[in-house]
Design an enzyme around this catalytic site. Sequence first.
Site, short mmCIF file in Angstrom:
data_model
loop_
_atom_site.label_atom_id
_atom_site.label_comp_id
_atom_site.label_asym_id
_atom_site.label_seq_id
_atom_site.Cartn_x
_atom_site.Cartn_y
_atom_site.Cartn_z
N GLY A 12 0.89 -1.44 -0.14
CA GLY A 12 0.48 0.69 0.30
C GLY A 12 0.42 1.21 -0.01
N ARG A 85 -3.01 -15.35 -16.34
CA ARG A 85 -3.90 -16.10 -17.63
C ARG A 85 -3.92 -17.18 -17.98
NH1 ARG A 85 -8.64 -14.75 -17.02
NH2 ARG A 85 -8.87 -12.48 -16.09
N GLY A 117 6.21 -2.28 2.53
CA GLY A 117 6.06 -3.10 3.94
C GLY A 117 6.13 -4.12 4.08
N ASP A 118 5.68 -5.00 5.54
CA ASP A 118 6.62 -6.32 5.53
C ASP A 118 5.92 -7.39 4.44
OD1 ASP A 118 3.44 -6.56 5.71
OD2 ASP A 118 3.58 -7.75 7.68
N GLY A 119 4.84 -7.39 3.84
CA GLY A 119 5.35 -8.30 2.71
C GLY A 119 6.13 -7.93 1.34
N THR A 140 5.89 1.99 6.08
CA THR A 140 4.60 1.61 6.47
C THR A 140 3.87 2.62 7.54
OG1 THR A 140 2.68 0.49 7.11
CG2 THR A 140 5.07 0.09 7.72
N ASP A 142 2.27 1.56 9.84
CA ASP A 142 1.42 1.22 10.75
C ASP A 142 2.74 0.82 11.45
OD1 ASP A 142 -0.88 0.13 9.49
OD2 ASP A 142 -0.33 -1.62 7.79
N ASP A 144 4.71 -1.46 11.72
CA ASP A 144 5.24 -2.50 12.74
C ASP A 144 6.07 -3.20 12.17
OD1 ASP A 144 4.75 -2.92 9.28
OD2 ASP A 144 2.72 -4.23 10.33
N ARG A 177 -21.70 12.40 23.19
CA ARG A 177 -21.76 12.11 23.23
C ARG A 177 -20.78 10.48 22.93
NH1 ARG A 177 -24.47 13.49 17.06
NH2 ARG A 177 -26.47 13.16 17.27
N GLY A 185 -3.66 0.09 10.90
CA GLY A 185 -3.19 -0.39 12.39
C GLY A 185 -2.68 -2.45 11.27
N ARG A 186 -3.43 -2.62 11.64
CA ARG A 186 -3.43 -3.95 10.80
C ARG A 186 -3.47 -4.92 12.25
NH1 ARG A 186 -0.17 -6.87 6.56
NH2 ARG A 186 1.33 -5.50 7.58
N HIS A 286 -8.20 5.42 4.74
CA HIS A 286 -7.63 5.66 4.47
C HIS A 286 -7.10 6.78 4.09
CE1 HIS A 286 -8.40 1.38 2.28
NE2 HIS A 286 -7.10 1.22 2.13
N ARG A 289 -4.07 7.53 5.43
CA ARG A 289 -2.67 6.93 3.96
C ARG A 289 -2.13 8.07 3.27
NH1 ARG A 289 -3.26 0.58 2.60
NH2 ARG A 289 -3.96 1.83 0.12
O1 F6P Z 1 -0.69 -1.76 5.96
C1 F6P Z 1 -1.62 -0.75 6.28
C2 F6P Z 1 -2.85 -0.27 5.69
O2 F6P Z 1 -3.78 0.94 5.33
C3 F6P Z 1 -3.44 -1.39 7.21
O3 F6P Z 1 -3.45 -0.53 7.54
C4 F6P Z 1 -4.86 -1.45 6.38
O4 F6P Z 1 -5.26 -2.50 6.99
C5 F6P Z 1 -4.31 -1.84 4.76
O5 F6P Z 1 -3.59 -0.70 4.28
C6 F6P Z 1 -5.71 -1.86 4.41
O6 F6P Z 1 -5.65 -2.31 2.51
P1 F6P Z 1 -6.46 -1.62 1.69
O7 F6P Z 1 -5.42 -0.18 1.48
O8 F6P Z 1 -6.03 -3.08 0.12
O9 F6P Z 1 -7.73 -1.95 1.47
#
Ligand code: F6P
Length: 360
Positions: A12, A85, A117-119, A140, A142, A144, A177, A185-186, A286, A289
């Site tokens: 992302g 494909r 990010g981590d992936g 990231t 997050d 993390d 309220r 943050g996953r 988002h 982000r």
């Molecule tokens: O890893 C960043 C992040 O924004 C996470 O906080 C969130 O869970 C995920 O990506 C959302 O991913 P996508 O943009 O694919 O919905």
Amino acid sequence: MKKRIGILTGGGDAPGLNAVIRAVVLTATRCYDWDVLGIRNGFDGLYAGTPAIPLGAEDVSDLLAQGGTILGAANRGSPFAQRVRQPDGSEKVVDVSHEAISRIADRELHALIVAGGDGTMAIAHRLACLGAPIVGVPKTIDNDISETDVTFGFNTAIQTATEALDKLRTTAESHHRIMVLELMGRHAGWIALKAGVAGGADAILIPEIPFRIDVVSEKIRQLQAEGRRYSLVVVAEGAAPVGGDQMYYIEGRNGSEGRLGGMGHRVGNLLADRIEAEVRVTVLGHLQRGGRPSPRDRWLATRFGTAATHLVAKQRWGHMVALQGTGIVTIPLSRALCMKRVDPCGDMVRMARDLGTVFG
Ligand code: F6P
């Protein structure tokens, strides 16, 4: 012949990616006289041979303050499990890692800088193990990724989330309220914890501490008894009740993870059943982000981009840059693959508890 390096942004997006691209281009051209090629759409674009973008100093002059990534990102593709494909129209998941590596040579790239990010770091690590000349830049919102104190994007995200809490506070106060704010943050609660404390939330629910809703409702009742007629509750998207599960609003497909979301509304409903007050739920999503990176994220992204380019010069393949303390360090990608999470017994959580914040 001039050397040429490539850069791609995977996973992302995060505020600061463009500042990394700018720093890489300026360092590569000014310090080493290398050409830089921007690979579009992450590893998908590398494998597919999507036309790349030659990047010179003039191309990156306006990038510092721009959110997103001018190169585009792909947060599902992996050359180790690429959907390809078939002639009959069906899709098959295949390992195209060797082809992806040969694309680096096909494009006459002497090295590839991968920001993600981590992936993305996990893919970069596996490709480097197969001999690819790769250097990593961790990013990231997050925060993390282990081995780096912080990643760029995180500061901007907590700024956005804190501003949201500040705004929710004034309307919560007017209407007496309970405002619930769901944050990203996953599986790590960094955004929720930091923004929650900065925004003065009364309860912060994070994935690292399974919650009991009665603890939250008791806290709100106590505040009401003291004369405070509104409350702020922060819920990390990955939070879960004791003995319960996290919530996904998009299920995972073909081995990829789904998308977390929905716990804010669940918590809101549970509180509405227990407390004499109106409850409203906001999912910030988002917005965390997007947008311009904060000065701190521009600074960190610039340091990372510059340092990664110097790593290429030293041929430190299979390593990434990281921030430890105040210094930029070099870390083998293999050490950055486990998730960095909030310590439920650590001093940050303890401090928040000392101030009266409950974690459920
Ligand atoms: O890893 C960043 C992040 O924004 C996470 O906080 C969130 O869970 C995920 O990506 C959302 O991913 P996508 O943009 O694919 O919905």
